[in-house]
Design a protein around this motif. Structure first.
Motif, PDB file in Angstrom:
ATOM      1  N   LEU A  21       8.965   1.055 -11.093  1.00 51.92           N
ATOM      2  CA  LEU A  21       7.616   1.145 -11.662  1.00 51.92           C
ATOM      3  C   LEU A  21       7.092   2.567 -11.616  1.00 51.92           C
ATOM      4  CD1 LEU A  21       5.814  -2.058 -10.381  1.00 51.92           C
ATOM      5  CD2 LEU A  21       6.814  -1.587 -12.608  1.00 51.92           C
ATOM      6  N   ALA A  22       7.325   3.240 -10.485  1.00 55.62           N
ATOM      7  CA  ALA A  22       6.781   4.587 -10.332  1.00 55.62           C
ATOM      8  C   ALA A  22       7.394   5.544 -11.347  1.00 55.62           C
ATOM      9  CB  ALA A  22       7.017   5.095  -8.910  1.00 55.62           C
ATOM     10  N   SER A  23       8.711   5.428 -11.586  1.00 56.79           N
ATOM     11  CA  SER A  23       9.307   6.346 -12.553  1.00 56.79           C
ATOM     12  C   SER A  23       8.855   5.994 -13.976  1.00 56.79           C
ATOM     13  CB  SER A  23      10.838   6.394 -12.434  1.00 56.79           C
ATOM     14  OG  SER A  23      11.384   5.108 -12.456  1.00 56.79           O
ATOM     15  N   GLY A  24       8.648   4.704 -14.252  1.00 51.47           N
ATOM     16  CA  GLY A  24       8.117   4.302 -15.554  1.00 51.47           C
ATOM     17  C   GLY A  24       6.725   4.858 -15.779  1.00 51.47           C
ATOM     18  N   GLY A  25       5.865   4.730 -14.778  1.00 59.16           N
ATOM     19  CA  GLY A  25       4.497   5.235 -14.890  1.00 59.16           C
ATOM     20  C   GLY A  25       4.488   6.744 -15.087  1.00 59.16           C
ATOM     21  N   SER A  85       0.831  -1.207   0.000  1.00 62.82           N
ATOM     22  CA  SER A  85       0.000   0.000   0.000  1.00 62.82           C
ATOM     23  C   SER A  85       0.869   1.262   0.000  1.00 62.82           C
ATOM     24  CB  SER A  85      -0.981  -0.005   1.176  1.00 62.82           C
ATOM     25  OG  SER A  85      -0.285   0.161   2.374  1.00 62.82           O
ATOM     26  N   LEU A  86       2.057   1.170   0.620  1.00 64.78           N
ATOM     27  CA  LEU A  86       2.975   2.317   0.564  1.00 64.78           C
ATOM     28  C   LEU A  86       3.455   2.543  -0.873  1.00 64.78           C
ATOM     29  CD1 LEU A  86       5.208   1.784   3.701  1.00 64.78           C
ATOM     30  CD2 LEU A  86       3.670   3.682   3.261  1.00 64.78           C
ATOM     31  N   ARG A  87       3.776   1.428  -1.545  1.00 67.27           N
ATOM     32  CA  ARG A  87       4.224   1.547  -2.938  1.00 67.27           C
ATOM     33  C   ARG A  87       3.120   2.143  -3.789  1.00 67.27           C
ATOM     34  NH1 ARG A  87       6.869  -4.315  -3.220  1.00 67.27           N
ATOM     35  NH2 ARG A  87       8.848  -3.778  -2.274  1.00 67.27           N
ATOM     36  N   GLU A  88       1.897   1.750  -3.489  1.00 70.11           N
ATOM     37  CA  GLU A  88       0.758   2.276  -4.244  1.00 70.11           C
ATOM     38  C   GLU A  88       0.658   3.789  -4.050  1.00 70.11           C
ATOM     39  OE1 GLU A  88      -1.683   1.647  -7.123  1.00 70.11           O
ATOM     40  OE2 GLU A  88      -0.505   0.030  -6.238  1.00 70.11           O
ATOM     41  N   ARG A  89       0.968   4.238  -2.835  1.00 70.75           N
ATOM     42  CA  ARG A  89       0.905   5.673  -2.553  1.00 70.75           C
ATOM     43  C   ARG A  89       1.994   6.422  -3.328  1.00 70.75           C
ATOM     44  NH1 ARG A  89       1.559   6.555   3.447  1.00 70.75           N
ATOM     45  NH2 ARG A  89       3.493   7.589   2.882  1.00 70.75           N
ATOM     46  N   VAL A  90       3.197   5.835  -3.346  1.00 67.33           N
ATOM     47  CA  VAL A  90       4.305   6.430  -4.105  1.00 67.33           C
ATOM     48  C   VAL A  90       3.913   6.537  -5.579  1.00 67.33           C
ATOM     49  CG1 VAL A  90       6.666   6.011  -4.949  1.00 67.33           C
ATOM     50  CG2 VAL A  90       6.098   5.609  -2.554  1.00 67.33           C
ATOM     51  N   ALA A  94       0.917   6.601  -6.908  1.00 64.91           N
ATOM     52  CA  ALA A  94      -0.143   7.607  -7.106  1.00 64.91           C
ATOM     53  C   ALA A  94       0.438   9.026  -7.101  1.00 64.91           C
ATOM     54  CB  ALA A  94      -1.213   7.456  -6.033  1.00 64.91           C
ATOM     55  N   ASP A  95       1.374   9.294  -6.189  1.00 66.13           N
ATOM     56  CA  ASP A  95       2.025  10.606  -6.131  1.00 66.13           C
ATOM     57  C   ASP A  95       2.722  10.914  -7.459  1.00 66.13           C
ATOM     58  OD1 ASP A  95       1.228  11.024  -3.576  1.00 66.13           O
ATOM     59  OD2 ASP A  95       3.222  10.951  -2.652  1.00 66.13           O
ATOM     60  N   CYS A  96       3.410   9.896  -7.994  1.00 58.88           N
ATOM     61  CA  CYS A  96       4.169  10.100  -9.232  1.00 58.88           C
ATOM     62  C   CYS A  96       3.245  10.397 -10.408  1.00 58.88           C
ATOM     63  CB  CYS A  96       5.010   8.869  -9.550  1.00 58.88           C
ATOM     64  SG  CYS A  96       6.396   8.684  -8.436  1.00 58.88           S
ATOM     65  N   LEU A  97       2.132   9.668 -10.479  1.00 54.71           N
ATOM     66  CA  LEU A  97       1.198   9.899 -11.588  1.00 54.71           C
ATOM     67  C   LEU A  97       0.585  11.283 -11.501  1.00 54.71           C
ATOM     68  CD1 LEU A  97      -0.743   6.652 -12.363  1.00 54.71           C
ATOM     69  CD2 LEU A  97       1.320   7.595 -13.382  1.00 54.71           C
ATOM     70  N   GLU A  98       0.296  11.697 -10.266  1.00 54.91           N
ATOM     71  CA  GLU A  98      -0.304  13.018 -10.081  1.00 54.91           C
ATOM     72  C   GLU A  98       0.668  14.087 -10.587  1.00 54.91           C
ATOM     73  OE1 GLU A  98      -1.813  13.568  -6.042  1.00 54.91           O
ATOM     74  OE2 GLU A  98      -1.445  15.717  -6.372  1.00 54.91           O
ATOM     75  N   ALA A  99       1.944  13.928 -10.240  1.00 57.47           N
ATOM     76  CA  ALA A  99       2.958  14.910 -10.641  1.00 57.47           C
ATOM     77  C   ALA A  99       3.185  14.897 -12.147  1.00 57.47           C
ATOM     78  CB  ALA A  99       4.269  14.649  -9.913  1.00 57.47           C
ATOM     79  N   ALA A 100       2.897  13.774 -12.802  1.00 55.42           N
ATOM     80  CA  ALA A 100       3.116  13.660 -14.244  1.00 55.42           C
ATOM     81  C   ALA A 100       2.252  14.654 -15.012  1.00 55.42           C
ATOM     82  CB  ALA A 100       2.825  12.239 -14.718  1.00 55.42           C
ATOM     83  N   GLU A 101       1.155  15.115 -14.384  1.00 48.99           N
ATOM     84  CA  GLU A 101       0.252  16.065 -15.037  1.00 48.99           C
ATOM     85  C   GLU A 101       0.855  17.466 -15.110  1.00 48.99           C
ATOM     86  OE1 GLU A 101      -2.804  15.167 -16.197  1.00 48.99           O
ATOM     87  OE2 GLU A 101      -2.256  13.124 -15.635  1.00 48.99           O
ATOM     88  N   ARG A 102       1.903  17.698 -14.349  1.00 53.53           N
ATOM     89  CA  ARG A 102       2.441  19.058 -14.275  1.00 53.53           C
ATOM     90  C   ARG A 102       3.257  19.409 -15.506  1.00 53.53           C
ATOM     91  NH1 ARG A 102       3.397  19.963  -7.999  1.00 53.53           N
ATOM     92  NH2 ARG A 102       3.933  22.028  -8.776  1.00 53.53           N
ATOM     93  N   GLU A 103       3.667  20.685 -15.548  1.00 53.93           N
ATOM     94  CA  GLU A 103       4.440  21.161 -16.693  1.00 53.93           C
ATOM     95  C   GLU A 103       5.782  20.441 -16.781  1.00 53.93           C
ATOM     96  OE1 GLU A 103       3.629  23.150 -19.269  1.00 53.93           O
ATOM     97  OE2 GLU A 103       1.687  22.755 -18.351  1.00 53.93           O
ATOM     98  N   ARG A 104       6.376  20.443 -17.961  1.00 54.60           N
ATOM     99  CA  ARG A 104       7.695  19.848 -18.131  1.00 54.60           C
ATOM    100  C   ARG A 104       8.722  20.529 -17.233  1.00 54.60           C
ATOM    101  NH1 ARG A 104      10.702  20.541 -21.218  1.00 54.60           N
ATOM    102  NH2 ARG A 104      10.043  22.498 -22.125  1.00 54.60           N
TER     103      ARG A 104
END
Lengths: 99, 203
Positions: B105-109, B73-78, B80-90
């Motif tokens: 996985l998180a950096s790939g996602g 569940s901690l990994r899932e949180r990490v 989710a945080d990464c995907l949320e940040a992916a929406e931001r500007e370059r």
């Protein structure tokens, strides 16, 4: 190399970048990000402080994790414990780190 | 010429990029000529929306097989945080999660989603040592490559033997110019291409 433009570059274990070449590397990264449409992700459990160097000074950066300190403590899997009596003080074991 | 290219450092980088494009175009054109093709063979742009969907689906399938754990569940949180940040500007991003938090996985996602959102052309993952490259490439291949379709993940470093018949023609050609949606390589290859002075490394 032209395929670097407009790409996402993930640098994993970024603490392992060769120190002697850090300045040109960071400078190259900065140029790619500012002028050539690149996004860079610096990934490492032990993040180096590149922002103390001239090349990265004033470069905006976003942390992906909301609460890193909490995550670190939640994921702590090892606990240290002195099993000596009396407990030694750290000072007793202090040695000069370098000559 | 864009005005900012007049800056010496920016200009040098721009010149190197143009030179690389020229060397690549020349090679592709020559190869097309000798194969009797009407034009150079360049792969069409990657569909990151599709790649992200495949990646996410397989990631979920793998997790479902493992069952829930506290670390899960901690990994899932990490993630989710990464995907949320992916929406931001370059720009420049930092992932400072501790070992075991699922950084690969998180950096790939993050990278796939960010590329989709901003219409970027490819994802390049660079690591310090060839051994880590192999591990990472295996993970990304499992989550991205599909039977019967063009390969997505290209692994490029000194330990890959492109003369091995199993490596295949595509990998050998793609490694020359990184014409692949997802490249896994080493710091050495990446920065050689950035600072080299030889056509083949720069291409």
């Amino acid at each position: 190399m032209h395929r670097l433009a407009h790409s996402v570059i993930v640098l994993d274990e970024v603490q392992a970048l060769p120190h002697a070449m850090l300045a040109p590397i960071l400078d190259g990264i900065r140029l790619l990000v500012f002028h050539f449409g690149v996004t860079v992700l610096l990934s490492s459990a032990t993040q180096p402080s590149f922002w103390a160097l001239n090349e990265f000074k004033d470069l905006p950066c976003t942390d992906l994790i909301h609460d890193t300190p909490k995550l670190v403590s939640d994921l702590r899997r090892v606990r240290y414990e002195w099993q000596l009596d009396p407990k030694p003080a750290l000072g007793q074991y202090r040695r000069p780190g370098c000559v | 010429m864009p005005a900012q290219w007049r800056d010496l450092l920016v200009g040098e980088m721009a010149l190197r990029l143009c030179y690389s494009a020229l060397v690549d175009a020349d090679s592709l054109d020559t190869s097309a000529h000798f194969q009797g093709l009407s034009g150079p063979r360049v792969r069409p742009g990657a569909d990151f929306e599709h790649l992200y969907t495949v990646f996410e689906q397989r990631r979920r399938d793998e997790l479902a097989g493992r069952g829930g754990t506290p670390v899960g569940s901690l990994r899932e949180r990490v993630y989710a945080d990464c995907l949320e940040a992916a929406e931001r500007e370059r720009g420049v991003f930092r992932l400072g999660a501790p070992t075991g938090a699922g950084k690969t996985l998180a950096s790939g996602g993050f990278a796939l989603r960010h590329a989709e959102k901003h219409g970027l052309r490819r994802v390049i993952v660079a690591v310090p040592f060839p051994t880590i490259t192999e591990q990472n490439a295996a993970v990304y291949r499992r989550l991205l490559d599909q039977d019967g379709a063009d390969q997505v993940v290209l692994e490029h470093h000194s330990q890959v033997d492109f003369d091995d018949p199993g490596a295949g023609r595509w990998a050998r050609l793609a490694a020359e110019n990184w014409d692949a949606p997802f490249v896994v390589t080493t710091f050495v290859r990446l920065f050689e291409s950035l600072f080299a002075r030889k056509p083949s490394a720069m291409r």
